[in-house]
Design an enzyme around this catalytic site. Structure first.
Site, short mmCIF file in Angstrom:
data_model
loop_
_atom_site.label_atom_id
_atom_site.label_comp_id
_atom_site.label_asym_id
_atom_site.label_seq_id
_atom_site.Cartn_x
_atom_site.Cartn_y
_atom_site.Cartn_z
N HIS A 1 6.60 -19.43 7.73
CA HIS A 1 6.91 -20.28 6.53
C HIS A 1 6.72 -21.74 6.76
CE1 HIS A 1 8.23 -19.96 2.18
NE2 HIS A 1 7.48 -20.75 2.27
N ASP B 1 2.00 -12.16 -2.94
CA ASP B 1 2.52 -12.96 -1.88
C ASP B 1 3.87 -13.18 -2.24
OD1 ASP B 1 1.37 -15.60 0.16
OD2 ASP B 1 3.16 -15.92 -1.17
#
Length: 299
Positions: A115, A47
């Site tokens: 995000h 990630d």
């Protein structure tokens, strides 16, 4: 059998590993080395994010790890995130995404997350991400740091329900209302900061349980999150700690001890949307990618 290759099926049928490595606050060299170490030691989920400033290093680590293990790209599950400053229409996001693929050295990513839900753009941005999914450039799309109100807005406007909502999740911040809402809509929660920025490691309840089970405090917390069915992204730049963090599959917390940790929830976030600079001029997170001294070095 439970282990690093264990997966959870997302709402579009894609299977995501339940335990992975994150590279937040790692420079490119550290990201390269920790990613390669993780792959060597059985991790299958990686990630990163453009905001972290280390997608090149992450990509170099993926390449190195694959070379060292003989694994193929499709054996890994790679997540990256839409940068706040790239949000907007499809053309803007598509161009930015191609740049991210180039930095990662990949032809596609398995999961692309928004995000942060930036005011005035997050719905349009998510709809652009839907097009990336439809074009086959990503295997699943989702969001990060999205509360119930904004998730409801997205679901109402979207054709594709987000597969994932990545949230801060740890013993003192368990996001109970978000988890309940997301679960009811088929959205899987992934934990960032699963150890509470290290603070949870010092909690006397956790340290007592670590002594009881003969484990590290980190292993107790990560095992608790595993038993809560939370996909977890943990971070370390030290190979031995990367290895130690994954040693959670040969023991099990009792139901009573799981409940004991559940009781530690205080709803305390380390950072949140209202502190975000795009919504609060005095906030700490703005329209800039993290800069590292090694950002232009050869990897």
């Amino acid at each position: 059998m439970a282990g690093l290759e264990s997966t959870m099926e997302l709402n579009n049928g894609v299977k995501m590993p339940r335990f992975g490595l994150g590279v937040w606050k790692s420079d490119n060299h550290a990201a390269r080395d920790s990613v390669a170490a993780a792959i060597r030691n059985g991790y299958r989920a990686i990630d990163t994010a453009k905001q972290y400033g280390n997608e090149r290093g992450t990509g170099a680590g993926i390449k190195l790890g694959l070379e060292q293990t003989g694994l193929k790209r499709e054996d890994l599950f790679v997540t990256t995130k839409l940068f706040n400053g790239d949000q907007g229409n499809y053309e803007r996001i598509s161009k930015a995404f191609e740049g991210q693929l180039k930095d990662l050295g990949l032809d596609y990513v398995d999961l692309y997350l928004m995000h942060w839900p930036v005011d005035k753009t997050f719905v349009e941005s998510y709809q652009a991400m839907e097009r990336l999914l439809q074009e086959g450039k990503v295997r699943a799309i989702g969001v990060s740091n999205v509360d119930n109100q904004r998730m409801a807005q997205l679901i109402e406007a979207a054709d594709i329900v987000p597969a994932v909502n990545q949230m801060e999740f740890n013993p003192t911040n368990q996001e109970q209302e978000v988890l309940k809402f997301d679960s009811s809509h088929g959205v899987t929660m992934t934990a960032w900061s699963p150890l509470g920025g290290g603070n949870s490691l010092k909690n006397p309840v956790i340290t007592k349980l670590a002594e009881k089970y003969g484990r590290t405090a980190a292993q107790i917390i990560l095992r608790w999150e595993w038993q809560r069915n939370i996909i977890t992204v943990t971070k370390s730049v030290h190979e031995q700690r990367v290895i130690d963090n994954s040693h959670i599959f040969d023991f099990e917390l009792s139901d009573e001890d799981v409940q004991t940790i559940n009781q530690l929830d205080q709803g305390k976030r380390s950072l949140w949307y209202d502190d975000f600079k795009w919504h609060n001029p005095d906030g700490p997170y703005g329209d800039s990618v993290a800069a590292w001294d090694d950002s232009n070095d050869e990897l």
